[in-house]
Scaffold this active site. Structure first.
Site, PDB file in Angstrom:
ATOM      1  N   HIS A 141      36.578  46.883  50.583  1.00 49.49           N
ATOM      2  CA  HIS A 141      37.322  47.476  49.165  1.00 49.49           C
ATOM      3  C   HIS A 141      36.215  48.382  48.446  1.00 49.49           C
ATOM      4  O   HIS A 141      34.992  47.830  48.625  1.00 49.49           O
ATOM      5  CB  HIS A 141      37.936  46.323  48.753  1.00 49.49           C
ATOM      6  CG  HIS A 141      37.047  45.304  48.368  1.00 49.49           C
ATOM      7  ND1 HIS A 141      36.593  44.236  48.989  1.00 49.49           N
ATOM      8  CD2 HIS A 141      36.652  45.111  46.997  1.00 49.49           C
ATOM      9  CE1 HIS A 141      35.809  43.637  48.319  1.00 49.49           C
ATOM     10  NE2 HIS A 141      35.619  44.218  47.228  1.00 49.49           N
ATOM     11  N   ASP A 174      35.561  48.364  44.142  1.00 52.02           N
ATOM     12  CA  ASP A 174      35.866  47.374  43.034  1.00 52.02           C
ATOM     13  C   ASP A 174      36.396  48.280  42.123  1.00 52.02           C
ATOM     14  O   ASP A 174      36.091  49.510  41.892  1.00 52.02           O
ATOM     15  CB  ASP A 174      34.729  46.740  42.760  1.00 52.02           C
ATOM     16  CG  ASP A 174      33.918  45.479  43.362  1.00 52.02           C
ATOM     17  OD1 ASP A 174      34.722  45.140  44.493  1.00 52.02           O
ATOM     18  OD2 ASP A 174      33.027  45.152  43.335  1.00 52.02           O
ATOM     19  N   HIS A 221      32.493  47.894  50.304  1.00 48.89           N
ATOM     20  CA  HIS A 221      31.763  46.946  50.760  1.00 48.89           C
ATOM     21  C   HIS A 221      32.785  45.822  51.315  1.00 48.89           C
ATOM     22  O   HIS A 221      33.930  45.982  50.993  1.00 48.89           O
ATOM     23  CB  HIS A 221      31.021  46.272  49.729  1.00 48.89           C
ATOM     24  CG  HIS A 221      31.740  45.971  48.334  1.00 48.89           C
ATOM     25  ND1 HIS A 221      32.228  47.128  47.420  1.00 48.89           N
ATOM     26  CD2 HIS A 221      32.253  45.142  47.831  1.00 48.89           C
ATOM     27  CE1 HIS A 221      32.699  46.401  46.503  1.00 48.89           C
ATOM     28  NE2 HIS A 221      32.765  45.048  46.893  1.00 48.89           N
ATOM     29  N   ARG A 249      28.959  29.985  52.469  1.00 53.63           N
ATOM     30  CA  ARG A 249      28.381  31.142  51.785  1.00 53.63           C
ATOM     31  C   ARG A 249      29.135  31.100  50.410  1.00 53.63           C
ATOM     32  O   ARG A 249      30.522  30.871  50.324  1.00 53.63           O
ATOM     33  CB  ARG A 249      28.475  32.506  52.304  1.00 53.63           C
ATOM     34  CG  ARG A 249      28.108  33.525  51.504  1.00 53.63           C
ATOM     35  CD  ARG A 249      27.736  34.962  52.142  1.00 53.63           C
ATOM     36  NE  ARG A 249      27.395  35.884  51.476  1.00 53.63           N
ATOM     37  CZ  ARG A 249      28.176  36.839  50.571  1.00 53.63           C
ATOM     38  NH1 ARG A 249      29.209  36.817  50.585  1.00 53.63           N
ATOM     39  NH2 ARG A 249      27.586  37.751  49.738  1.00 53.63           N
TER      40      ARG A 249
HETATM   41  C1  LIG Z   1      39.470  42.657  37.464  1.00 54.05           C
HETATM   42  C2  LIG Z   1      39.900  42.602  38.829  1.00 54.05           C
HETATM   43  C3  LIG Z   1      39.270  43.362  39.840  1.00 54.05           C
HETATM   44  C4  LIG Z   1      39.789  42.471  41.227  1.00 54.05           C
HETATM   45  C5  LIG Z   1      41.269  42.690  40.570  1.00 54.05           C
HETATM   46  C6  LIG Z   1      40.972  41.978  39.074  1.00 54.05           C
HETATM   47  C7  LIG Z   1      40.626  40.700  39.231  1.00 54.05           C
HETATM   48  C8  LIG Z   1      40.241  40.100  40.638  1.00 54.05           C
HETATM   49  C9  LIG Z   1      39.284  41.258  41.433  1.00 54.05           C
HETATM   50  C10 LIG Z   1      38.983  41.108  42.846  1.00 54.05           C
HETATM   51  C11 LIG Z   1      38.005  40.336  43.355  1.00 54.05           C
HETATM   52  C12 LIG Z   1      37.810  40.250  44.858  1.00 54.05           C
HETATM   53  C13 LIG Z   1      37.939  41.412  45.372  1.00 54.05           C
HETATM   54  C14 LIG Z   1      39.119  42.485  44.748  1.00 54.05           C
HETATM   55  C15 LIG Z   1      39.307  43.578  45.540  1.00 54.05           C
HETATM   56  C16 LIG Z   1      40.363  41.379  44.698  1.00 54.05           C
HETATM   57  O1  LIG Z   1      41.194  41.318  45.562  1.00 54.05           O
HETATM   58  O2  LIG Z   1      40.357  40.711  43.557  1.00 54.05           O
HETATM   59  C17 LIG Z   1      39.050  42.474  43.375  1.00 54.05           C
HETATM   60  C18 LIG Z   1      39.930  43.294  42.352  1.00 54.05           C
HETATM   61  C19 LIG Z   1      39.615  44.985  42.506  1.00 54.05           C
HETATM   62  O3  LIG Z   1      38.257  45.113  42.055  1.00 54.05           O
HETATM   63  O4  LIG Z   1      40.322  45.539  42.597  1.00 54.05           O
HETATM   64  O1  LIG Z   2      31.090  37.984  48.560  1.00 52.04           O
HETATM   65  C1  LIG Z   2      30.538  39.167  48.307  1.00 52.04           C
HETATM   66  O2  LIG Z   2      29.460  39.276  48.866  1.00 52.04           O
HETATM   67  C2  LIG Z   2      31.283  40.285  47.952  1.00 52.04           C
HETATM   68  C3  LIG Z   2      32.229  39.850  46.832  1.00 52.04           C
HETATM   69  C4  LIG Z   2      33.314  41.074  46.436  1.00 52.04           C
HETATM   70  O3  LIG Z   2      33.107  42.119  46.846  1.00 52.04           O
HETATM   71  C5  LIG Z   2      34.238  40.858  45.260  1.00 52.04           C
HETATM   72  O4  LIG Z   2      34.179  39.486  44.724  1.00 52.04           O
HETATM   73  O5  LIG Z   2      34.571  41.932  44.809  1.00 52.04           O
HETATM   74 FE   LIG Z   3      34.084  43.700  45.783  1.00 51.66          FE
END
Ligand SMILES: C=C1C[C@]23C[C@H]1CC[C@H]2[C@@]12CCC[C@@](C)(C(=O)O1)[C@H]2[C@@H]3C(=O)O
Ligand SMILES: O=C(O)CCC(=O)C(=O)O
Ligand SMILES: [Fe+2]
Length: 386
Positions: free
Chosen positions: A245, A247, A302, A312
């Site tokens: 994905h 961010d 990533h 981890r």
């Molecule tokens: C501010 C954010 C950014 C979110 C949504 C919201 C809260 C949690 C974040 C994450 C964290 C884990 C990967 C991701 C892809 C997910 O599933 O939740 C992220 C997402 C995004 O970057 O789109």
């Molecule tokens: O665990 C990781 O190294 C990646 C985590 C991540 O991509 C995220 O929280 O958006």
């Molecule tokens: Fe991420």
């Protein structure tokens, strides 16, 4: 009242009320966790062993840090930083606080489950709904004050806890809440500094970004803290920790413990591991910098893979603008020969778009579809990167 980050998913609920397993009790990989190449939206096997193709490391105390940052953003979308000013003790402390949260019994964690229309709480990654298979990970998302969280996430337990807990437990919890608060504060400061290294390298100054405040301190910025846990996995080659994905942030600052797992997709090379470096932090370019920079600094794709023996832990500080400010390509970067490629959008609106379209979110806010001959190779969503 201006929109708050915590309202971002109110109109885009996602139902992920699957029961979280107790990972430690699974000795083989259940079929629901077994990924094949077809289950991901991106190639999964291409791994890179090229020694000279490694993620840049930038010493923030160096005078040319700004130039190095610009180059890293343009060519990689990810870099590691050293001499960033975050005390090692705080990194150790947040790692322990994260570990103790994840080691709570499953039932306790599920009491803090993230509601379908909410942003905070415990559960699978939000993007899980776009995949047929489950990810080998669990996460806690915290937005704002960790004390409010504690109260909201465990409402029945909150009063009882302070009444019944012994002195030692109270001190322990108070310490952890304090660590999370301190970590958020320090990360915010570092995020502001990194923003100016990135924007500065594009020739942008504090006057050009009104919402950054008169001193460019990003006072109204919003952020989320995401704690990710990837337990040791009996069949790591068939499992996925966190699917590929980008961010939905301006930038993300990631702390990873001493176990590798983070990989970035690099054009022409494949998946490159970002090796854990003691004391260093990983910085990712997010989709909103991609938009602000009009595609000059592309957001990086990533993912996190898992391993057979080691647990981890990673802690992501997801930094964004004030939730209801319009983000669009910076006017200094657009002109007759560089038309704006993205329409204005607020962070909350973008998060909603991501919840709906996932990896098509960025192209869904694009103004003019790229001609096939001029395909924008920086836009992961219009061109498959192989
Ligand atoms: C501010 C954010 C950014 C979110 C949504 C919201 C809260 C949690 C974040 C994450 C964290 C884990 C990967 C991701 C892809 C997910 O599933 O939740 C992220 C997402 C995004 O970057 O789109
Ligand atoms: O665990 C990781 O190294 C990646 C985590 C991540 O991509 C995220 O929280 O958006
Ligand atoms: Fe991420």
């Amino acid at each position: 009242m201006p929109a708050r980050l915590s309202d971002a998913f109110k109109s885009h609920p996602v139902n992920l009320q699957l029961k979280h397993p107790d990972f430690n009790s699974l000795h083989e990989l259940p079929d629901s966790y077994a990924w094949t190449n077809n289950d991901d939206h991106y190639p999964s096997s291409l791994s890179s062993f090229g020694a000279d193709d490694s993620v840049p490391v930038i010493d923030l105390s160096e005078p040319n840090a700004i130039k190095l940052t610009g180059h890293a953003c343009k060519t990689w979308g990810v870099f590691q930083v050293t001499n960033h000013g975050i005390p090692q003790k705080l990194l150790d402390d947040i790692e322990s606080a994260g570990k103790s949260l994840f080691s709570l019994p499953v039932e306790q964690k599920l009491k803090a489950a993230r509601p379908p229309d909410g942003i905070s709480g415990y559960g699978f990654a939000r993007i899980s709904s776009f995949f047929r298979k489950l990810m080998w990970s669990e996460g806690f998302t915290i937005v704002g004050s960790p004390v409010d969280h504690f109260r909201q996430l465990w409402p029945q337990d909150y009063e009882k806890f302070w009444q019944n807990a012994n002195f030692f437990t109270i001190m322990q919890v108070a310490k952890e809440l304090n660590i999370i608060e301190e970590y958020e504060k320090e990360m915010k400061r570092l995020a502001g500094r990194l923003m100016w290294l990135m924007l500065g390298s594009l020739g942008i100054s504090t006057e050009d970004v009104k919402w950054a405040g008169s001193k460019g301190e990003f006072k109204g910025a919003s952020a989320a803290l995401q704690l990710n846990s990837y337990p040791a996995c009996p069949e790591p080659d068939r499992a996925m920790g966190l699917a590929a994905h980008t961010d939905s942030t301006l930038l993300t600052i990631l702390y990873q413990n001493n176990t590798s797992g983070l990989q970035v997709l690099r054009d022409g090379t494949g998946w490159v591991t970002v090796p854990p470096m003691p004391g260093a932090l990983v910085v990712n370019v997010g989709d909103l910098i991609h938009i602000l920079s009009n595609g000059v600094y592309p957001s990086v794709l990533h993912r996190a893979v898992v391993n057979r023996t080691q647990h981890r832990l990673s802690i992501a500080y997801l930094f964004g603008p004030p939730a209801s400010i319009q983000i669009s390509p910076l006017s200094k970067l657009v002109g007759p020969s560089h038309p704006p490629l993205y329409r204005p959008i607020t962070w909350n609106e973008y998060l909603g778009t991501k919840a709906k379209h996932f990896n098509k979110a960025l192209s869904s806010v694009r103004l003019c579809a790229p001609l096939s001959s001029l395909a924008d190779v920086n836009d992961h969503n219009s061109v498959k990167v192989v």
